[in-house]
Design a protein around this motif. Structure first.
Motif, PDB file in Angstrom:
ATOM      1  N   THR A  74      -0.169   1.725 -16.489  1.00 61.65           N
ATOM      2  CA  THR A  74      -0.301   0.359 -16.997  1.00 61.65           C
ATOM      3  C   THR A  74       0.021   0.321 -18.491  1.00 61.65           C
ATOM      4  OG1 THR A  74      -2.617   0.616 -17.611  1.00 61.65           O
ATOM      5  CG2 THR A  74      -2.161  -0.107 -15.339  1.00 61.65           C
ATOM      6  N   ASP A  75       0.099  -0.888 -19.026  1.00 61.76           N
ATOM      7  CA  ASP A  75       0.338  -1.054 -20.463  1.00 61.76           C
ATOM      8  C   ASP A  75      -0.796  -0.442 -21.281  1.00 61.76           C
ATOM      9  OD1 ASP A  75       2.685  -2.358 -19.904  1.00 61.76           O
ATOM     10  OD2 ASP A  75       1.811  -4.371 -20.058  1.00 61.76           O
ATOM     11  N   GLU A  76      -1.975  -0.358 -20.674  1.00 62.23           N
ATOM     12  CA  GLU A  76      -3.131   0.257 -21.364  1.00 62.23           C
ATOM     13  C   GLU A  76      -3.155   1.774 -21.167  1.00 62.23           C
ATOM     14  OE1 GLU A  76      -3.878  -2.385 -18.921  1.00 62.23           O
ATOM     15  OE2 GLU A  76      -3.336  -3.720 -20.575  1.00 62.23           O
ATOM     16  N   ASN A  77      -2.071   2.317 -20.630  1.00 65.31           N
ATOM     17  CA  ASN A  77      -1.916   3.762 -20.418  1.00 65.31           C
ATOM     18  C   ASN A  77      -2.872   4.323 -19.364  1.00 65.31           C
ATOM     19  OD1 ASN A  77      -0.166   5.784 -21.004  1.00 65.31           O
ATOM     20  ND2 ASN A  77      -1.433   6.685 -22.603  1.00 65.31           N
ATOM     21  N   CYS A  78      -3.174   3.524 -18.342  1.00 64.29           N
ATOM     22  CA  CYS A  78      -4.009   3.973 -17.232  1.00 64.29           C
ATOM     23  C   CYS A  78      -3.113   4.348 -16.054  1.00 64.29           C
ATOM     24  CB  CYS A  78      -4.966   2.871 -16.781  1.00 64.29           C
ATOM     25  SG  CYS A  78      -6.206   2.446 -17.982  1.00 64.29           S
ATOM     26  N   GLN A  79      -3.415   5.488 -15.427  1.00 64.57           N
ATOM     27  CA  GLN A  79      -2.687   5.897 -14.223  1.00 64.57           C
ATOM     28  C   GLN A  79      -3.238   5.115 -13.041  1.00 64.57           C
ATOM     29  OE1 GLN A  79       0.221   7.606 -15.350  1.00 64.57           O
ATOM     30  NE2 GLN A  79      -0.073   8.320 -13.281  1.00 64.57           N
ATOM     31  N   LYS A  80      -2.370   4.463 -12.302  1.00 68.08           N
ATOM     32  CA  LYS A  80      -2.797   3.704 -11.131  1.00 68.08           C
ATOM     33  C   LYS A  80      -1.853   3.986  -9.975  1.00 68.08           C
ATOM     34  CE  LYS A  80      -5.541   0.067 -12.890  1.00 68.08           C
ATOM     35  NZ  LYS A  80      -5.973  -1.284 -12.658  1.00 68.08           N
ATOM     36  N   SER A  81      -2.293   3.528  -8.807  1.00 65.18           N
ATOM     37  CA  SER A  81      -1.492   3.685  -7.601  1.00 65.18           C
ATOM     38  C   SER A  81      -1.714   2.452  -6.736  1.00 65.18           C
ATOM     39  CB  SER A  81      -1.959   4.934  -6.860  1.00 65.18           C
ATOM     40  OG  SER A  81      -1.408   4.978  -5.582  1.00 65.18           O
ATOM     41  N   LYS A  82      -0.643   1.970  -6.121  1.00 66.76           N
ATOM     42  CA  LYS A  82      -0.763   0.861  -5.171  1.00 66.76           C
ATOM     43  C   LYS A  82       0.021   1.216  -3.928  1.00 66.76           C
ATOM     44  CE  LYS A  82      -2.170  -3.016  -7.801  1.00 66.76           C
ATOM     45  NZ  LYS A  82      -1.863  -4.287  -8.364  1.00 66.76           N
ATOM     46  N   ILE A  83      -0.525   0.829  -2.779  1.00 68.42           N
ATOM     47  CA  ILE A  83       0.157   1.078  -1.519  1.00 68.42           C
ATOM     48  C   ILE A  83       0.894  -0.187  -1.106  1.00 68.42           C
ATOM     49  CG2 ILE A  83      -0.105   1.679   0.905  1.00 68.42           C
ATOM     50  CD1 ILE A  83      -2.563   3.334   0.098  1.00 68.42           C
ATOM     51  N   PHE A  84       2.203  -0.041  -0.982  1.00 70.95           N
ATOM     52  CA  PHE A  84       3.068  -1.141  -0.595  1.00 70.95           C
ATOM     53  C   PHE A  84       3.345  -1.074   0.900  1.00 70.95           C
ATOM     54  CE2 PHE A  84       3.843  -1.399  -5.028  1.00 70.95           C
ATOM     55  CZ  PHE A  84       4.461  -2.605  -5.295  1.00 70.95           C
ATOM     56  N   PHE A  85       3.365  -2.238   1.527  1.00 65.50           N
ATOM     57  CA  PHE A  85       3.857  -2.359   2.902  1.00 65.50           C
ATOM     58  C   PHE A  85       5.199  -3.065   2.801  1.00 65.50           C
ATOM     59  CE2 PHE A  85       4.580  -4.682   6.822  1.00 65.50           C
ATOM     60  CZ  PHE A  85       4.320  -3.727   7.782  1.00 65.50           C
ATOM     61  N   ILE A  86       6.224  -2.438   3.329  1.00 64.68           N
ATOM     62  CA  ILE A  86       7.562  -3.016   3.241  1.00 64.68           C
ATOM     63  C   ILE A  86       8.094  -3.272   4.648  1.00 64.68           C
ATOM     64  CG2 ILE A  86       9.934  -2.631   2.445  1.00 64.68           C
ATOM     65  CD1 ILE A  86       8.602  -0.801   0.240  1.00 64.68           C
ATOM     66  N   ALA A  87       8.496  -4.512   4.869  1.00 65.27           N
ATOM     67  CA  ALA A  87       9.133  -4.886   6.132  1.00 65.27           C
ATOM     68  C   ALA A  87      10.639  -4.922   5.849  1.00 65.27           C
ATOM     69  CB  ALA A  87       8.623  -6.239   6.602  1.00 65.27           C
ATOM     70  N   TRP A  88      11.336  -3.939   6.363  1.00 61.86           N
ATOM     71  CA  TRP A  88      12.774  -3.783   6.126  1.00 61.86           C
ATOM     72  C   TRP A  88      13.524  -4.364   7.323  1.00 61.86           C
ATOM     73  CZ3 TRP A  88      16.595  -3.325   3.004  1.00 61.86           C
ATOM     74  CH2 TRP A  88      17.807  -2.730   3.381  1.00 61.86           C
ATOM     75  N   ALA A  89      14.268  -5.434   7.085  1.00 62.17           N
ATOM     76  CA  ALA A  89      15.039  -6.087   8.154  1.00 62.17           C
ATOM     77  C   ALA A  89      16.410  -6.444   7.581  1.00 62.17           C
ATOM     78  CB  ALA A  89      14.315  -7.324   8.648  1.00 62.17           C
ATOM     79  N   PRO A  90      17.319  -5.457   7.543  1.00 65.53           N
ATOM     80  CA  PRO A  90      18.627  -5.723   6.938  1.00 65.53           C
ATOM     81  C   PRO A  90      19.395  -6.819   7.671  1.00 65.53           C
ATOM     82  CG  PRO A  90      18.613  -3.583   8.058  1.00 65.53           C
ATOM     83  CD  PRO A  90      17.215  -4.109   8.102  1.00 65.53           C
ATOM     84  N   ASP A  91      20.164  -7.568   6.908  1.00 64.66           N
ATOM     85  CA  ASP A  91      20.973  -8.651   7.486  1.00 64.66           C
ATOM     86  C   ASP A  91      21.886  -8.143   8.599  1.00 64.66           C
ATOM     87  OD1 ASP A  91      19.958 -10.679   5.886  1.00 64.66           O
ATOM     88  OD2 ASP A  91      21.368 -10.242   4.271  1.00 64.66           O
ATOM     89  N   THR A  92      22.273  -6.880   8.512  1.00 66.63           N
ATOM     90  CA  THR A  92      23.226  -6.313   9.474  1.00 66.63           C
ATOM     91  C   THR A  92      22.561  -5.835  10.769  1.00 66.63           C
ATOM     92  OG1 THR A  92      23.004  -4.222   8.307  1.00 66.63           O
ATOM     93  CG2 THR A  92      24.899  -5.595   7.725  1.00 66.63           C
ATOM     94  N   SER A  93      21.238  -5.892  10.852  1.00 70.06           N
ATOM     95  CA  SER A  93      20.587  -5.461  12.096  1.00 70.06           C
ATOM     96  C   SER A  93      20.699  -6.568  13.149  1.00 70.06           C
ATOM     97  CB  SER A  93      19.125  -5.092  11.844  1.00 70.06           C
ATOM     98  OG  SER A  93      18.420  -6.173  11.296  1.00 70.06           O
TER      99      SER A  93
END
Length: 137
Positions: A74-93
């Motif tokens: 972070t800007d305050e120099n704190c180490q953080k972690s976030k878990i992202f959920f990604i829905a990948w649906a390419p236009d070509t599928s």
């Protein structure tokens, strides 16, 4: 457990691997795919792998679900972690494949307790590193 709306089951391995990512940080990312009417683990990324490595595992013409453990300072120099959920649906599928993934997404996401940020992408530019970083802060 099959979902009545989508007819989709979720393999226990999906939840187990997600818990390992969340609690033990055994993986940097996990990709999931729908196979034979159930969500299964597709690929596991080791903790040393980068966001670029993760993006490279996503197929150009097929949908996937993915979770990515994003470490940042972070800007305050704190180490953080976030878990992202990604829905990948390419236009070509295929349209049918996109529909199946879209109709099963919320049910699958509920199985993964601890998702902090959700992102949907149809093109690699929609999930660039800068976007991930901006959404994490």
């Amino acid at each position: 457990m099959a979902n009545a709306a989508s007819g989709m089951a979720v393999q226990d391995e999906c939840k187990l691997k997600f818990l390992e990512l969340k609690a033990k940080r055994n993986y940097r990312f996990i990709t999931f795919k729908i196979h034979a009417q159930q969500v299964v683990v597709d690929k596991l990324g080791s903790p040393e792998e980068t966001y670029d490595d993760f993006q490279a595992t996503l197929p150009a013409n097929e949908c996937r679900y993915a979770v990515f453990d994003f470490d940042f300072t972070t800007d305050e120099n704190c180490q953080k972690s976030k878990i992202f959920f990604i829905a990948w649906a390419p236009d070509t599928s295929k349209v049918r494949e996109k529909m199946v993934y879209a109709s099963s997404k919320d049910r699958f996401k509920r199985e993964l307790d601890g998702i902090q940020v959700e992102l949907q992408a149809t093109d690699p530019s929609e999930m660039s590193f800068d976007i991930i970083k901006a959404r994490a802060l």
